[in-house]
Scaffold this motif. Structure first.
Motif, PDB file in Angstrom:
ATOM      1  N   ALA A 174      28.833  27.975  52.976  1.00 31.47           N
ATOM      2  CA  ALA A 174      28.612  28.833  51.813  1.00 31.47           C
ATOM      3  C   ALA A 174      28.698  28.096  50.490  1.00 31.47           C
ATOM      4  O   ALA A 174      28.295  28.638  49.455  1.00 31.47           O
ATOM      5  N   HIS A 175      29.213  26.868  50.492  1.00 29.65           N
ATOM      6  CA  HIS A 175      29.341  26.126  49.234  1.00 29.65           C
ATOM      7  C   HIS A 175      27.999  25.631  48.719  1.00 29.65           C
ATOM      8  O   HIS A 175      27.892  25.233  47.552  1.00 29.65           O
ATOM      9  N   ILE A 176      26.971  25.664  49.563  1.00 29.09           N
ATOM     10  CA  ILE A 176      25.653  25.186  49.146  1.00 29.09           C
ATOM     11  C   ILE A 176      25.055  26.167  48.133  1.00 29.09           C
ATOM     12  O   ILE A 176      24.969  27.369  48.385  1.00 29.09           O
ATOM     13  N   VAL A 177      24.633  25.647  46.976  1.00 32.75           N
ATOM     14  CA  VAL A 177      24.031  26.487  45.935  1.00 32.75           C
ATOM     15  C   VAL A 177      22.547  26.173  45.828  1.00 32.75           C
ATOM     16  O   VAL A 177      22.048  25.200  46.406  1.00 32.75           O
ATOM     17  N   ASP A 178      21.825  27.013  45.073  1.00 33.87           N
ATOM     18  CA  ASP A 178      20.376  26.870  44.981  1.00 33.87           C
ATOM     19  C   ASP A 178      19.954  25.490  44.496  1.00 33.87           C
ATOM     20  O   ASP A 178      18.974  24.916  44.984  1.00 33.87           O
ATOM     21  N   ALA A 179      20.678  24.941  43.534  1.00 32.56           N
ATOM     22  CA  ALA A 179      20.315  23.621  43.008  1.00 32.56           C
ATOM     23  C   ALA A 179      20.391  22.561  44.099  1.00 32.56           C
ATOM     24  O   ALA A 179      19.560  21.634  44.142  1.00 32.56           O
ATOM     25  N   ASP A 180      21.379  22.691  44.995  1.00 30.83           N
ATOM     26  CA  ASP A 180      21.489  21.755  46.118  1.00 30.83           C
ATOM     27  C   ASP A 180      20.252  21.850  47.010  1.00 30.83           C
ATOM     28  O   ASP A 180      19.675  20.834  47.422  1.00 30.83           O
TER      29      ASP A 180
END
Length: 621
Positions: free
Chosen positions: A177-183
């Motif tokens: 869940a730590h993955i964000v859109d920018a990643d």
């Protein structure tokens, strides 16, 4: 041996095709030496393997391939750059190479000393279907997506579809869940370059237009926790007198399509996307990914959703034409949109590609079983009481009602390898059904398939997607021949034995029963699954034990056998009424899936097999 490779032109995909041909030949014979040369056009006076576009075949998007090589001299070409790459791989196929599944361990490249006379092949062919693509789904790493993209042209597939504006949900399932859109956007850039490198047809978006148009980021099916924009509050679909996100999920929410402001916001968002993303060849325009939340306001309730959909499609075409953009817009025939418009008519059908997505169909029957002359009654449309069709016949009948729109292009978007393959541990029945469906697409008036599927779907084998690719390329191919070819390439002289073993497991596990579409009494279930355990144990003892270290294919069978033994025990426990034992065995099943995850990294989506197996077992508890 020394071989001259003459590349025509400097297009990135043609250069890649030349490199791939050299790589494969070098793996076949490590002593081969290449003389790589570049030319602007073909010269028949220079003896070489010429690779690239010229006048050998008429240029088109139909992916025709042209191979005419004798004794290491001749031409490898196609009707476009992607087909040149496909032709290079087809030349390797003619030399005995097979590409069984995504990932480097799916390549079967025979080792032999190459002589000039071996480098001989003649193939001139145009695929049966235009659309031959895979869509991102499941729980994925960047490597899984890369492997799929890399595999596509090796088996004659021509496109890749990336869902959502940013496909966060698929990577988040894998990385956390730590993955964000920018990643994810950063992850996708090199993957898009791989699509471009191969000149694959790039499909994009689909989900999210109803909320992205108002600034709500939609990168999955998550509940929205933020503040709804003011200009959106009054145009969300009204249900039971309220306008709010459907179950809190933007991707599942429809709008008040009778409202010109709502339609304009969507249309303008889509046009702006096309302006910014010229690399996208097929832009999917979908409405909410959930049924029975159409607006009930007095202006909407007497008009079919598809009539409003066609209004927006015509506006999109007009605005794209005004700015000179030729992007194809993919129209989704799905949920309530299975009901064709009554009044709406596409002004420019050439702009649009119809996509038929029968997500609720049963896979117990294939499209080969449909009777074109049989009249099928379609249930009347009742707003927000949509009863999704499950039979193949009813889904096909609803598709036929769209024919008056005269789309110039169409394909199916189907889900054989999304969930349903987990009803068939042998993968043999699902492979046969998938192959049969592809062979019969032309009966439905459809020109291909975009497979909505997990990216890792090759345990115990990659036969289902291999058979899908084969039938999309050549609808006259026989499943029995494709299957035999696959098992021979994977397991050598034991291929026929492995094929019979997995077909027997498919028969004993019985996908139709697992789906809950067939009833069996307790004694029959216990007898079948006890027999399945005997078959597995015997096969392990006779073949797997001595071969498990020979190749990854055998290692996968070893892991698969352990999983199937536990699956059989779970069913036996269910039908014996032993709830504690069922829970204990399923816990061991999950633990084994996680314990072997490094071994099954390329072939099994660990999240989805656990979730799906649990879902199908619950039908029997």
């Amino acid at each position: 041996m020394k071989l001259t490779i003459a590349q025509i032109g400097n297009h990135e995909t043609v250069s890649f095709a030349a490199r791939e041909l050299c790589r494969i030949l070098k793996e076949m014979d490590k002593n081969i030496v290449f003389d790589r040369r570049g030319y602007s056009s073909y010269n028949k006076n220079i003896d070489a393997v010429w690779i690239g576009l010229d006048s050998f075949v008429e240029k088109s998007n139909r992916d025709s391939i042209y191979i005419d090589v004798k004794n290491g001299i001749g031409v490898i070409s196609g009707s476009n750059e992607c087909s040149v790459l496909m032709a290079a791989y087809r030349f390797a196929y003619e030399l005995g190479c097979r590409f069984l599944r995504p990932g480097s361990d799916g390549e079967k490249i025979p080792k032999k000393e190459l002589k000039a006379e071996m480098l001989t092949a003649s193939v001139k062919y145009t695929p049966s279907y235009f659309h031959r693509a895979i869509c991102i789904e499941g729980s994925t790493s960047t490597e899984h997506v890369y492997n799929t993209i890399d595999w596509l042209p090796k088996v004659g597939m021509s496109g890749y579809f990336v869902q959502f504006f940013t496909p966060n949900v698929f990577f988040r399932r894998y990385y956390g869940a730590h993955i964000v859109d920018a990643d994810v956007d950063a992850m996708m850039e090199p993957l898009k370059e791989e699509i471009t490198k191969r000149s694959l047809k790039y499909h994009a978006v689909g989900h999210g237009w109803t909320c992205e148009s108002f600034g709500i980021s939609t990168t999955g099916w998550l509940e929205f926790k933020g503040e709804i924009p003011e200009d959106m509050k009054d145009v969300i679909a009204m249900l039971n007198g309220k306008r709010e996100l459907y179950r809190g999920i933007p991707a599942n929410t429809n709008l008040c399509y009778s409202n010109p402001y709502a339609r304009d916001k969507i249309v303008n968002c889509l046009v702006d996307y096309c302006k910014a993303h010229r690399e996208v060849k097929y832009l999917h325009f979908w409405l909410a990914d959930e049924a029975n939340n159409q607006c009930e306001c007095e202006n909407c309730r007497d008009t079919l959703p598809s009539d409003y959909y066609v209004m927006m499609l015509n506006d999109i075409d007009r605005k794209l034409t005004e700015v000179g953009i030729d992007t194809k817009i993919v129209c989704l025939i799905y949920n309530e949109l299975l009901y064709a418009p009554i009044n709406g008519k596409l002004n420019n059908p050439e702009r649009f590609t119809l996509m038929f997505a029968p997500i609720t169909r049963s896979y117990s029957h294939s499209y080969s079983e449909t009777d074109e002359n049989k009249k099928v009654e379609i249930k009347p449309y009742i707003r927000n009481k949509f009863d999704a069709p499950t039979s193949v016949e009813e889904n096909v009948a609803m598709l036929s009602t769209w024919k008056d729109q005269k789309f110039s292009d169409s394909f199916i978007f189907d889900y054989h390898l999304m969930w349903d393959h987990h009803t068939d541990p042998g993968y043999y029945y699902v492979a046969r059904t998938l192959h049969s469906d592809m062979v019969n697409l032309d009966k439905l008036g459809l020109d291909g398939m975009v497979s909505c599927q997990l990216q890792r779907v090759a345990l115990p084998t990659g036969l289902p997607q291999y058979a899908m690719a084969a039938a999309l390329w050549d609808k006259t191919c026989r499943f029995e021949d494709v299957s035999r070819e696959y098992f021979t390439a994977a397991f050598g002289d034991k291929g026929e034995t492995v094929e019979r073993y997995l077909a027997t497991l498919s028969d004993l596990f019985d996908p139709e029963f697992v789906r809950g579409e067939k009833k069996k009494d307790k004694d029959t279930v216990i007898t079948d699954y006890t027999e399945a355990k005997k078959v597995i144990s015997s096969f392990k003892e006779r073949f797997i034990t001595e071969s498990k270290d020979v190749s990854p294919d055998w290692k996968y069978l070893e892991i698969h056998a352990e999983l199937c033994l536990m699956l059989a025990d779970v069913y036996i426990a269910i039908y014996n009424g032993d709830e504690p034992l069922r829970e204990e065995i399923f816990t061991r099943f999950k633990e084994y899936v996680h314990a072997t995850v490094n071994d099954t990294y390329n072939v099994l989506d660990e999240k989805f097999i656990i979730d799906d197996i649990w879902k199908y077992y619950c039908l029997h508890i």
